[in-house]
Design a protein around this motif. Structure first.
Motif, PDB file in Angstrom:
ATOM      1  N   LYS A 113     -14.436  -2.850  -0.119  1.00  0.00           N
ATOM      2  CA  LYS A 113     -13.092  -2.426  -0.516  1.00  0.00           C
ATOM      3  C   LYS A 113     -12.570  -1.320   0.418  1.00  0.00           C
ATOM      4  N   TRP A 114     -13.445  -0.373   0.725  1.00  0.00           N
ATOM      5  CA  TRP A 114     -13.032   0.711   1.629  1.00  0.00           C
ATOM      6  C   TRP A 114     -12.730   0.148   3.032  1.00  0.00           C
TER       7      TRP A 114
ATOM      8  N   ALA B 112      -5.853   7.429   2.453  1.00  0.00           N
ATOM      9  CA  ALA B 112      -6.539   6.312   1.791  1.00  0.00           C
ATOM     10  C   ALA B 112      -7.884   6.758   1.232  1.00  0.00           C
ATOM     11  N   ARG B 113      -8.603   7.581   2.008  1.00  0.00           N
ATOM     12  CA  ARG B 113      -9.927   8.038   1.575  1.00  0.00           C
ATOM     13  C   ARG B 113      -9.820   8.879   0.303  1.00  0.00           C
TER      14      ARG B 113
ATOM     15  N   ILE C  86      -0.716   4.780   0.012  1.00  0.00           N
ATOM     16  CA  ILE C  86      -1.335   5.204   1.278  1.00  0.00           C
ATOM     17  C   ILE C  86      -0.252   5.480   2.324  1.00  0.00           C
ATOM     18  N   ALA C  87       0.830   4.680   2.275  1.00  0.00           N
ATOM     19  CA  ALA C  87       1.858   4.760   3.323  1.00  0.00           C
ATOM     20  C   ALA C  87       2.677   6.047   3.271  1.00  0.00           C
TER      21      ALA C  87
ATOM     22  N   LEU D 192      -0.809   0.778   8.716  1.00  0.00           N
ATOM     23  CA  LEU D 192       0.234   1.677   8.217  1.00  0.00           C
ATOM     24  C   LEU D 192       0.478   2.827   9.191  1.00  0.00           C
TER      25      LEU D 192
ATOM     26  N   VAL E  95      -6.489   3.910  -5.713  1.00  0.00           N
ATOM     27  CA  VAL E  95      -6.111   2.671  -4.984  1.00  0.00           C
ATOM     28  C   VAL E  95      -7.199   1.611  -5.140  1.00  0.00           C
TER      29      VAL E  95
ATOM     30  N   SER F   3       4.103   3.286  10.545  1.00  0.00           N
ATOM     31  CA  SER F   3       4.750   4.583  10.274  1.00  0.00           C
ATOM     32  C   SER F   3       5.324   5.186  11.551  1.00  0.00           C
TER      33      SER F   3
ATOM     34  N   TYR G 162      -8.838   6.694  -2.584  1.00  0.00           N
ATOM     35  CA  TYR G 162      -9.947   5.809  -2.945  1.00  0.00           C
ATOM     36  C   TYR G 162     -11.004   6.569  -3.739  1.00  0.00           C
TER      37      TYR G 162
ATOM     38  N   ILE H 199      -5.563   7.009   7.106  1.00  0.00           N
ATOM     39  CA  ILE H 199      -6.981   6.857   6.735  1.00  0.00           C
ATOM     40  C   ILE H 199      -7.403   8.012   5.814  1.00  0.00           C
TER      41      ILE H 199
ATOM     42  N   ASN I  63       0.846  -1.211   0.000  1.00  0.00           N
ATOM     43  CA  ASN I  63       0.000   0.000   0.000  1.00  0.00           C
ATOM     44  C   ASN I  63       0.875   1.252   0.000  1.00  0.00           C
TER      45      ASN I  63
ATOM     46  N   LEU J  23      -9.301  -1.211   2.906  1.00  0.00           N
ATOM     47  CA  LEU J  23      -8.314  -0.119   2.877  1.00  0.00           C
ATOM     48  C   LEU J  23      -8.204   0.553   4.247  1.00  0.00           C
ATOM     49  N   PHE J  24      -9.344   0.672   4.921  1.00  0.00           N
ATOM     50  CA  PHE J  24      -9.379   1.292   6.248  1.00  0.00           C
ATOM     51  C   PHE J  24      -8.496   0.504   7.226  1.00  0.00           C
TER      52      PHE J  24
ATOM     53  N   SER K 259      -6.025  -1.541   6.419  1.00  0.00           N
ATOM     54  CA  SER K 259      -4.627  -1.389   5.995  1.00  0.00           C
ATOM     55  C   SER K 259      -4.078  -0.055   6.487  1.00  0.00           C
ATOM     56  N   ALA K 260      -4.912   0.999   6.409  1.00  0.00           N
ATOM     57  CA  ALA K 260      -4.470   2.329   6.851  1.00  0.00           C
ATOM     58  C   ALA K 260      -4.160   2.323   8.351  1.00  0.00           C
ATOM     59  N   LEU K 261      -4.965   1.573   9.120  1.00  0.00           N
ATOM     60  CA  LEU K 261      -4.689   1.466  10.564  1.00  0.00           C
ATOM     61  C   LEU K 261      -3.300   0.867  10.805  1.00  0.00           C
TER      62      LEU K 261
END
Lengths: 220, 242
Positions: B155-156, A211-212, A174-175, B166, A220, B170, A215, A208, A171, B159-160, B162-164
């Protein structure tokens, strides 16, 4: 007990029972020490001591609940939060298990794999500490040798480097935002290194948000 | 004189350790049965368990080192207990130090005053309780929120999640850069991170190109162990250069 919802409800009932019994047991330990040795400490000592740690660790604890519960699933959360060492052990262990098993967090399959990984991790930790304490006189010199010190000083970099390969590579779009932000922040304010846990939700919110946007734009 | 290493203290540890073992076994049985119902093979579950066990050994040794470090002031039983439940290395030492300070002493020698010892035990216990209260109280609500996101848009939802991850990764990757302004020595954590990341890539090559499927489960523990092992020559090299 067929649907996931029914299973989760059952897990919550089981988890609450164990967690609250465990909580009572934990409070019973200092109580037992006070009763056995007739050594009730002045309340001001306890409050002063708590004042030194509670503001930061209660905040971190609350943040960890919000961040890690969705990752670990029901059973994994009860076990992980009771047995501790979340960031440096239980969370990476669960993530690794789910990734290797090819299941997604937040799904029922992810939930059971995460729970098994965390439970095994708790058992192995218990065994290692017990064996270590029992064999201490034989292994102490080896474990505390200065030659090995750099290895134990670098557990977190050695752990998060490979995790980054897995998740950032998958990802990277997003990262980028949270990574660049965090690297810049820690370079500019190195003293924050001791409170990295507090910054986890900041990183999560940035990720998040990124990502939003990606998206919505179909990137993505 | 109070002895923090007395039999009574070891009995308290034994009770809590038995509880932790029983709780872990209860959840393994629960998850294993459910996994079999879902059609997940026993082989995969066993591989997951073995991989988790291998992954845990080295971090557990570092926890043991924490027990040893704290034992100089608190004896073995209390640090053993604290680091087996809820606690973490990063928390227990500051908590014990703050409690000792509030009682007008420090952790430089064995605590033999039962009042000071019980103060430390109370502060270490109460200072880290939110998880045990918040998970039973709000865990279900948090999960339901995630479920709602997933059910609205699969899908969101993915992704949500995955974002957590990341966000967490990070923060800890950024932390590695916290020392680089200290000179070459400050770069050691960064070098270790890069080396262990390269080892992970090598494992990925074995899995993807040479089809060593078994390695998939062990790639992370192997890379972490390799990174920690290589931290020793990296540190020696940097020390020789500065």
């Amino acid at each position: 007990m067929d649907s996931y919802d029914v299973f989760r409800d059952y897990e919550h009932r089981v988890g609450r029972w164990w967690m609250l019994t465990g909580f009572a047991l934990l409070l019973a330990v200092p109580t037992a020490i006070c009763v056995r040795y007739d050594a009730w400490p002045p309340i001001t000592w306890v409050l002063k001591g708590l004042l030194g740690v509670a503001p930061i660790y209660w905040t971190v604890g609350t943040i960890e609940v919000l961040t890690y519960v969705p990752m670990l699933g029901t059973g994994g959360s009860y076990l992980g939060f009771f047995t501790g060492n979340l960031t440096s052990l239980k969370v990476p262990c669960a993530l690794n298990a789910m990734e290797a098993a090819g299941v997604e967090p937040g799904t029922e399959a992810g939930e059971v794999i995460s729970t098994i990984a965390i439970a095994v991790s708790a058992l192995v930790t218990t065994a290692v500490i017990a064996i270590g304490v029992l064999l201490l006189s034989q292994i102490r010199g080896f474990l505390e040798s200065p030659a090995l010190q750099p290895a134990f000083d670098n557990i977190l970099p050695a752990l998060f480097g490979p995790l980054a390969v897995v998740y950032v590579a998958k990802n990277w779009k997003i990262a980028m935002t949270p990574l660049v932000f965090m690297i810049t922040l820690f370079i500019c304010v190195p003293s924050l290194a001791s409170s990295a846990s507090v910054l986890v939700p900041v990183g999560a919110l940035l990720a998040i948000g990124a990502a939003r946007i990606l998206y919505k734009k179909g990137l993505v | 004189m109070f002895d923090p290493n007395n039999t009574f203290m070891y009995c308290l540890v034994a009770v809590v350790i038995v509880f932790v073992i029983a709780m872990s076994l209860r959840f393994i049985v629960l998850a294993w049965r459910r996994a079999r119902k879902l059609g997940i093979s026993s082989q995969l579950l066993r591989r997951t368990a073995v991989s988790a066990a291998v992954f845990t050994i080295v971090p557990a040794i570092s926890i043991l080192l924490g027990v040893i470090a704290l034992s100089k002031a608190l004896g073995f039983p209390l640090p053993w207990l604290r680091l087996s439940v809820i606690g973490a290395l990063t928390y227990e030492t500051p908590a014990a130090a703050a409690a000792a300070q509030s009682a007008g002493t420090d952790l430089s020698r064995l605590i033999t005053d039962p009042e000071i010892f019980s103060t430390i035990a109370w502060v270490m216990t109460l200072g880290i309780v939110p998880g045990t209260i918040l998970v039973p109280a709000f865990g279900k609500k948090i999960e339901n929120g995630i479920m709602r996101i997933r059910s609205k848009d699969e899908k969101w939802g993915s992704l949500f999640m995955s974002a957590l991850f990341l966000g967490m990764i990070s923060a800890f990757l950024g932390m590695v850069f916290g020392t680089i302004r200290e000179g070459l020595r400050g770069w050691i954590p960064f070098f270790v991170m890069v080396v262990s990341a390269i080892l992970m890539c090598v494992c990925a090559v074995f899995v993807k190109v040479l089809k060593w499927k078994w390695m998939e489960q062990y790639a992370l523990p192997l890379s972490m162990l390799g990174g920690m092992f290589l931290a020793i020559p990296i540190t020696n090299l940097v020390d020789a250069l500065v």
